[in-house]
Scaffold this motif. Structure first.
Motif, mmCIF file in Angstrom:
data_model
loop_
_atom_site.group_PDB
_atom_site.id
_atom_site.type_symbol
_atom_site.label_atom_id
_atom_site.label_comp_id
_atom_site.label_asym_id
_atom_site.label_seq_id
_atom_site.Cartn_x
_atom_site.Cartn_y
_atom_site.Cartn_z
ATOM 1 N N PHE A 75 0.860 -1.280 0.019
ATOM 2 C CA PHE A 75 0.063 0.033 0.137
ATOM 3 C C PHE A 75 0.881 1.325 -0.163
ATOM 4 O O PHE A 75 0.787 2.257 -0.744
ATOM 5 C CB PHE A 75 -0.643 0.210 1.320
ATOM 6 N N THR A 79 0.930 3.670 -3.149
ATOM 7 C CA THR A 79 0.301 5.088 -3.091
ATOM 8 C C THR A 79 1.338 6.027 -3.337
ATOM 9 O O THR A 79 1.140 6.972 -4.047
ATOM 10 C CB THR A 79 -0.045 5.095 -1.753
ATOM 11 N N HIS A 285 -4.921 4.412 -10.564
ATOM 12 C CA HIS A 285 -6.019 3.962 -10.103
ATOM 13 C C HIS A 285 -6.073 2.937 -9.090
ATOM 14 O O HIS A 285 -4.846 2.317 -8.825
ATOM 15 C CB HIS A 285 -6.649 2.914 -11.422
ATOM 16 N N TRP A 286 -7.102 2.781 -8.065
ATOM 17 C CA TRP A 286 -6.892 1.777 -7.078
ATOM 18 C C TRP A 286 -7.067 0.383 -7.394
ATOM 19 O O TRP A 286 -6.579 -0.758 -6.465
ATOM 20 C CB TRP A 286 -7.776 2.300 -6.095
ATOM 21 N N GLU A 287 -7.516 0.058 -8.484
ATOM 22 C CA GLU A 287 -8.083 -1.169 -8.511
ATOM 23 C C GLU A 287 -6.936 -2.375 -8.624
ATOM 24 O O GLU A 287 -7.049 -3.245 -7.982
ATOM 25 C CB GLU A 287 -8.660 -1.417 -9.910
ATOM 26 N N PHE A 289 -4.262 -2.232 -6.584
ATOM 27 C CA PHE A 289 -4.263 -2.452 -5.305
ATOM 28 C C PHE A 289 -5.131 -3.206 -4.725
ATOM 29 O O PHE A 289 -4.728 -4.122 -3.824
ATOM 30 C CB PHE A 289 -4.008 -1.127 -4.779
#
Length: 428
Positions: A75, A79, A285-287, A289
């Motif tokens: 993470f 990030t 994009h968060w997908e 992760f």
């Protein structure tokens, strides 16, 4: 123990490998639910074949000691690296492309293979947007940056971080693996240069009038946040205060709690410093992760019986496995079972004592480290960034090979290199 306890783990891995090919829409919409189903099945099987108390204790142990530290560093690196944007303005040449792969491989040791891949894959593809043959560039990017490049530090690749969590010294990997790293990367990038140059000649690529290269980076402050992640990991390996917190009944050292909480705070600081509007402009994009978080949660839980059986198998061996056997077995399974849990399985099979593995059994730990990191590049599912890079490439309208088509590339290019590495550094 019953071998049936391994069914959830096998089912999960087969789902990850086959469902994206057989029913891609079903998988991409429901992979979280599918993984959760195997997780529940795995937890139930432990409680059924062992005892409910054993299930609760073993799952708590896997979550607190393995999954949470793993997902915290993923993470943080994902990030923070998402706040960096690299712009490369140049006339691309095979030499420049090779240099980018080299720098990405070195960079991966500090921000992880996932971080380096996410930072560099888009500028690398944009730089070569005029090329008609780009498939090989993505494939070699996966080889070099998303896998082999992260060999030298626990930050670089998930298997090595798992080893660090088990007690392997932070600098042990760099001290013992720099030679195979240098040879492997040198051969791989030489092959890439020859292939890229040949295809450039076939395409009649225009020769640049000048060789001026301009590189600009947005969000440079995030480099200091990355240094903070490095400092947190180092302190957790050096500082031993012998003070503990209790989480789900599991003792967590104060230094480890500070590491995990600190990495989350650094990631939160990165988000505050770079609003999502700007990140979306960076195509963040968060997908990817979320996919890692969901799948690895199921992997770590369903892996529990497999680790037990590996230890049981090791205790009944009439003769210990050789370093060469560890190299190929750990590597072969890393390609299909994901390299982080495979490293853990063979680390336990080799005894699980970090002090012994770093000293008297160093050749075994070298073999497990090399096999797990290197051969994660053999398939799309061998390491977390592989599939993410392939997905991004498809979004750029690059025709990527199928699961087995990619393996044809990886076996043709990488297996001869691995045979040489085994002969030079493992099989002695």
């Amino acid at each position: 123990m019953s071998v049936l306890m391994c069914v959830p783990f096998v089912g999960l891995i087969l789902s990850i490998a086959l469902l994206p090919l057989l029913t891609p829409k079903l998988w991409h919409k429901n992979y979280g639910k599918i993984a959760f189903g195997w997780l529940v099945f795995g937890a139930w099987s432990i409680g059924h074949f062992m005892s409910p108390e054993t299930a609760v204790r073993s799952i708590s142990h896997a979550l607190v000691e393995d999954y949470v530290p793993f997902i915290c560093i993923v993470f943080a690196l994902y990030t923070i690296s998402g706040g960096l944007r690299v712009h490369i303005h140049a006339n691309p040449t095979p030499g420049l492309n090779t240099a980018i792969l080299f720098l990405g491989a070195v960079f991966a040791n500090f921000v992880g293979t996932s971080g380096a891949s996410m930072i560099l894959i888009r500028p690398f593809l944009k730089l070569n947007h005029h090329r008609s043959n780009r498939t090989h560039q993505v494939i070699f990017f996966i080889f070099a940056v998303s896998n082999i490049g992260g060999l030298l530090t626990p930050l670089g690749d998930p298997p090595l971080f798992m080893g660090f969590l088990k007690g392997v010294d932070f600098f042990w990997t760099a001290q013992h693996l720099w030679a195979p790293y240098t040879v492997t990367l040198g051969i791989l990038l030489s092959i890439f240069y020859v292939v890229d140059r040949r295809l450039c000649e076939v395409e009649l690529c225009s020769q640049p009038a000048d060789h001026k290269i301009n590189i600009s980076i947005d969000g440079k402050i995030h480099f200091f946040l990355l240094l903070g992640v490095v400092a947190l990991v180092l302190q957790s390996g050096i500082w031993k205060p012998e003070e503990y917190f209790h989480v789900l009944g599991i003792e967590v050292g104060r230094q480890n709690m500070m590491r995990d909480v600190g990495m989350v705070l650094l990631a939160a600081l990165s988000l505050l410093m770079t609003p999502m509007k700007i990140r979306r402009g960076h195509e963040f994009h968060w997908e990817p992760f979320f996919e890692i978080a969901k799948l690895f949660l199921a992997i770590f839980i369903t892996l529990i019986p497999v680790l037990w059986m590996m230890q049981e198998f090791g205790s009944h061996l009439t003769a210990p496995l050789t370093a060469t056997e560890y190299f190929w077995l750990s590597g072969g399974l890393s390609a299909f079972l994901d390299n982080a849990p495979t490293y853990l399985a063979f680390f336990n099979l080799a005894g699980g004592d970090p002090s012994q593995l770093m000293m008297g059994k160093a050749s075994i730990l070298i073999a497990i480290s090399l096999g797990s990191v290197y051969m994660g590049a053999l398939t799309y599912i061998g390491n977390a960034p592989n599939f993410m890079v392939a997905t991004i490439a498809r979004n750029y309208q690059i025709r990527m090979p199928s699961f087995f088509g990619y393996m044809a590339w990886s076996f043709a290019v990488l297996l001869p290199i691995f045979i040489l590495i085994n002969w030079l550094f493992v099989g002695k």
